[in-house]
Motif scaffolding. Structure first.
Motif, mmCIF file in Angstrom:
data_model
loop_
_atom_site.group_PDB
_atom_site.id
_atom_site.type_symbol
_atom_site.label_atom_id
_atom_site.label_comp_id
_atom_site.label_asym_id
_atom_site.label_seq_id
_atom_site.Cartn_x
_atom_site.Cartn_y
_atom_site.Cartn_z
ATOM 1 N N TYR A 95 29.640 50.274 39.670
ATOM 2 C CA TYR A 95 29.753 48.924 40.216
ATOM 3 C C TYR A 95 28.859 48.739 41.440
ATOM 4 N N ARG A 96 28.580 47.478 41.723
ATOM 5 C CA ARG A 96 27.811 47.106 42.908
ATOM 6 C C ARG A 96 28.723 47.198 44.126
ATOM 7 N N ARG A 97 28.680 48.350 44.786
ATOM 8 C CA ARG A 97 29.545 48.582 45.937
ATOM 9 C C ARG A 97 29.307 47.557 47.034
ATOM 10 N N ASP A 98 28.031 47.180 47.223
ATOM 11 C CA ASP A 98 27.727 46.226 48.292
ATOM 12 C C ASP A 98 28.415 44.887 48.063
ATOM 13 N N ILE A 99 28.429 44.428 46.815
ATOM 14 C CA ILE A 99 29.061 43.140 46.506
ATOM 15 C C ILE A 99 30.582 43.258 46.583
ATOM 16 N N VAL A 100 31.124 44.308 46.007
ATOM 17 C CA VAL A 100 32.578 44.490 45.971
ATOM 18 C C VAL A 100 33.145 44.592 47.380
ATOM 19 N N GLU A 101 32.495 45.363 48.241
ATOM 20 C CA GLU A 101 32.988 45.505 49.609
ATOM 21 C C GLU A 101 32.848 44.212 50.394
ATOM 22 N N SER A 102 31.808 43.431 50.123
ATOM 23 C CA SER A 102 31.640 42.151 50.831
ATOM 24 C C SER A 102 32.750 41.167 50.482
ATOM 25 N N LEU A 103 33.394 41.356 49.318
ATOM 26 C CA LEU A 103 34.490 40.485 48.887
ATOM 27 C C LEU A 103 35.853 41.030 49.321
ATOM 28 N N GLY A 104 35.846 42.168 49.994
ATOM 29 C CA GLY A 104 37.096 42.741 50.478
ATOM 30 C C GLY A 104 37.954 43.361 49.388
ATOM 31 N N ILE A 105 37.342 43.756 48.283
ATOM 32 C CA ILE A 105 38.079 44.356 47.167
ATOM 33 C C ILE A 105 38.143 45.868 47.343
ATOM 34 N N ASP A 106 39.339 46.431 47.261
ATOM 35 C CA ASP A 106 39.541 47.877 47.375
ATOM 36 C C ASP A 106 39.621 48.469 45.965
ATOM 37 N N VAL A 107 38.574 49.151 45.527
ATOM 38 C CA VAL A 107 38.581 49.691 44.162
ATOM 39 C C VAL A 107 39.633 50.778 43.989
ATOM 40 N N ASP A 108 40.036 51.439 45.055
ATOM 41 C CA ASP A 108 41.068 52.467 44.934
ATOM 42 C C ASP A 108 42.414 51.863 44.530
ATOM 43 N N ALA A 109 42.563 50.556 44.765
ATOM 44 C CA ALA A 109 43.805 49.883 44.380
ATOM 45 C C ALA A 109 43.776 49.417 42.926
ATOM 46 N N ILE A 110 42.634 49.552 42.275
ATOM 47 C CA ILE A 110 42.518 49.154 40.870
ATOM 48 C C ILE A 110 42.886 50.348 39.998
ATOM 49 N N GLU A 111 44.127 50.368 39.531
ATOM 50 C CA GLU A 111 44.598 51.485 38.713
ATOM 51 C C GLU A 111 44.736 51.116 37.239
ATOM 52 N N THR A 112 44.971 49.836 36.949
ATOM 53 C CA THR A 112 45.152 49.405 35.566
ATOM 54 C C THR A 112 44.192 48.251 35.268
ATOM 55 N N TRP A 113 44.075 47.929 33.976
ATOM 56 C CA TRP A 113 43.227 46.797 33.600
ATOM 57 C C TRP A 113 43.803 45.478 34.105
ATOM 58 N N ASP A 114 45.100 45.400 34.279
ATOM 59 C CA ASP A 114 45.683 44.201 34.901
ATOM 60 C C ASP A 114 45.206 44.065 36.342
ATOM 61 N N ASP A 115 45.167 45.190 37.055
ATOM 62 C CA ASP A 115 44.639 45.164 38.429
ATOM 63 C C ASP A 115 43.183 44.721 38.420
ATOM 64 N N PHE A 116 42.441 45.222 37.444
ATOM 65 C CA PHE A 116 41.018 44.872 37.373
ATOM 66 C C PHE A 116 40.832 43.380 37.140
ATOM 67 N N LEU A 117 41.652 42.791 36.271
ATOM 68 C CA LEU A 117 41.508 41.366 35.988
ATOM 69 C C LEU A 117 41.747 40.523 37.236
ATOM 70 N N GLU A 118 42.678 40.948 38.084
ATOM 71 C CA GLU A 118 42.905 40.220 39.340
ATOM 72 C C GLU A 118 41.639 40.230 40.193
ATOM 73 N N ALA A 119 41.013 41.400 40.308
ATOM 74 C CA ALA A 119 39.773 41.494 41.081
ATOM 75 C C ALA A 119 38.651 40.741 40.392
ATOM 76 N N ALA A 120 38.639 40.771 39.064
ATOM 77 C CA ALA A 120 37.566 40.131 38.294
ATOM 78 C C ALA A 120 37.527 38.624 38.535
ATOM 79 N N HIS A 121 38.679 38.010 38.693
ATOM 80 C CA HIS A 121 38.707 36.560 38.923
ATOM 81 C C HIS A 121 38.250 36.200 40.342
ATOM 82 N N ILE A 122 38.288 37.167 41.242
ATOM 83 C CA ILE A 122 37.704 36.955 42.575
ATOM 84 C C ILE A 122 36.188 37.066 42.513
ATOM 85 N N ILE A 123 35.720 38.001 41.705
ATOM 86 C CA ILE A 123 34.279 38.260 41.610
ATOM 87 C C ILE A 123 33.559 37.162 40.840
ATOM 88 N N THR A 124 34.128 36.738 39.714
ATOM 89 C CA THR A 124 33.458 35.785 38.817
ATOM 90 C C THR A 124 33.422 34.412 39.469
#
Length: 456
Positions: free
Chosen positions: A159-188
């Protein structure tokens, strides 16, 4: 003649000596080059070829033999090799094959397979324990093993760490695909306000293809079981297809099909996609093709489908087989072990390729703990090794490619239904398509009287 030489006798004899020395050197070189090799080993991979060319002289010196290394195309290794095996014409002693080609070579009776059955050797030398057992699945047929695996190819997300960190997303908190979808709607997002999405969370091919099969394998949903019977038709398959359709189509989609080559490079470099499915071998491709992203990327395990579930899948594979026509089967087996079970070679190869070997003893080599500056100084090797321990099996038969094709039809028909009617009747429609695909494949497979023959 000497008297006619314009520079005198001494230069003449010096010239004669030089010519004779050159002829002697050339003759020795010619004889060495053209002498009959003890083994011929063919590979299709340029990076493998380069490594083997460096280390094989050590094997030659140790055993007092000569090995001829050949680099050939994948197509030649599959179609021409099979024809040569059937015709009994000359073939290499050892060959490296690409997944899923073993199914191509094992479609007939087991006794007609053109490779030596390595099953007993593998168990006798404890390789079923010393290597990742699941990786033998793609080189087996009817519970007999015909090649040893070269790699594990665990899959995660780069993943683009620079973009993810600029959005305040903690990838360590993404443990399931449901968690990922929550982050995905912030990114998209539509970043310019023109009604067009400028940034998607995930790269997903629009036809499902390798990504959908990888997500299924992550859940232990295979196209076949160990005995070669069809196993893809189950409720969890429908759930996964619907998840994929939601993620890749419609107004709430969070993915974009970035494609390959320059199209992909531009999409990832420009931030059009932020997370990308990535097996070990693909991490090296990014390093070579996207130098501008140095230090801006990071690697994470796949999110699990349920808490505590598997965090990886697999994609691809290479294996080494010994042909039955070899006159030196024991020597060929020693070369196979030398190339695939040498820990120092495995460590050096990892630094060149990022590919994780299935030989567990190699995982303790220091190369797997070195920080990778391209991936934000992560210890990429150690992350990949930890995922390799969770690698699922992947069973291959003579009907693997046909099954992949029929399964793609199921997905594409489901996508058309989803585009036209949404989720109304979608689950039932997918079930009907799976039933039709299974019935078709079972009719084709039933014609092969050897497929379910008991292993001897």
């Amino acid at each position: 003649m000497i008297s006619d030489f314009p520079y005198g006798k001494a230069p003449f004899w010096i010239l004669v000596a030089a010519i004779l020395s050159g002829l002697v050197v050339w003759g020795a070189s010619y004889l060495q080059t053209h002498e009959e090799p003890d083994l011929i080993f063919a590979t299709f991979a340029q990076n493998h070829y380069e490594v083997y060319r460096e280390v094989i002289p050590e094997f030659e010196k140790k055993h007092g033999v000569r090995v001829q290394l050949q680099l050939v195309s994948i197509r030649a290794l599959q179609s021409r090799l099979q024809s040569a095996l059937l015709a009994g014409t000359d073939v290499p002693d050892l060959v490296e094959l690409v997944n899923p080609s073993m199914g191509y070579f094992t479609q007939g009776p087991l006794e007609d397979v053109g490779f030596i059955d390595l099953t007993d050797r593998i168990f006798a030398e404890g390789l079923d324990q010393r290597m990742v057992w699941e990786r033998f699945s793609i080189w087996s047929s009817r519970e007999r093993i015909f090649a040893i695996p070269h790699d594990v190819h665990p899959m995660g997300l780069v993943y683009r760490r620079d973009i993810v960190e600029s959005l305040g997303i903690d990838v360590d908190a993404i443990e399931t695909w449901d968690d990922f979808l929550e982050a995905a709607h912030i990114i998209t997002r539509d970043l310019t306000g023109n009604g067009v999405i400028d940034r998607y969370a995930l790269d997903l091919p629009s036809d499902g293809n390798w990504a959908l099969r990888g997500l299924l394998m992550q859940q232990d949903i295979q196209m076949f079981d160990q005995q070669g019977r069809l196993t893809f038709n189950q409720p969890a398959t429908i759930d996964t297809i619907i998840w994929y359709l939601r993620a890749s189509r419609g107004p709430d989609r969070i993915s974009f099909p970035a494609g390959w080559g320059q199209t992909f490079s531009r999409a990832f470099n420009d931030g059009l996609v932020v997370f990308v499915f990535t097996p070990d071998w693909r991490t090296r491709q990014y390093q070579m093709d996207l130098p501008g992203l140095h230090g801006k990327l990071a690697f994470m395990p796949l999110p699990a489908w349920e808490p505590g579930g598997r965090r990886t899948s697999v994609w691809g594979g290479t294996g080494l087989a010994i042909t039955r026509q070899t006159a030196r089967p024991e020597l060929a087996w020693e070369l196979a072990k030398f190339l695939y079970l040498d820990v120092e070679t495995a460590g050096a190869f990892f630094l060149q390729s990022n590919i994780v070997p299935p030989f567990k003893e190699a995982w303790e080599e220091p190369e797997f703990d070195e920080p990778n500056p391209y991936y934000s100084n992560q210890r990429l090797g150690r992350i990949l090794v930890d995922l390799a321990r969770q690698a699922p099996p992947e069973y291959v038969t003579a009907y693997t490619e046909l099954t992949h094709s029929k399964f793609s039809e199921v997905f594409l028909n489901a996508a058309l239904h989803f585009d036209r009617r949404g989720e109304t009747g979608l689950r039932e429609y997918i079930q009907e398509e799976l039933d039709k695909a299974q019935a078709y494949l079972e009719r084709i497979m039933a014609r092969n009287v050897f497929l379910f023959e008991p292993a001897q």
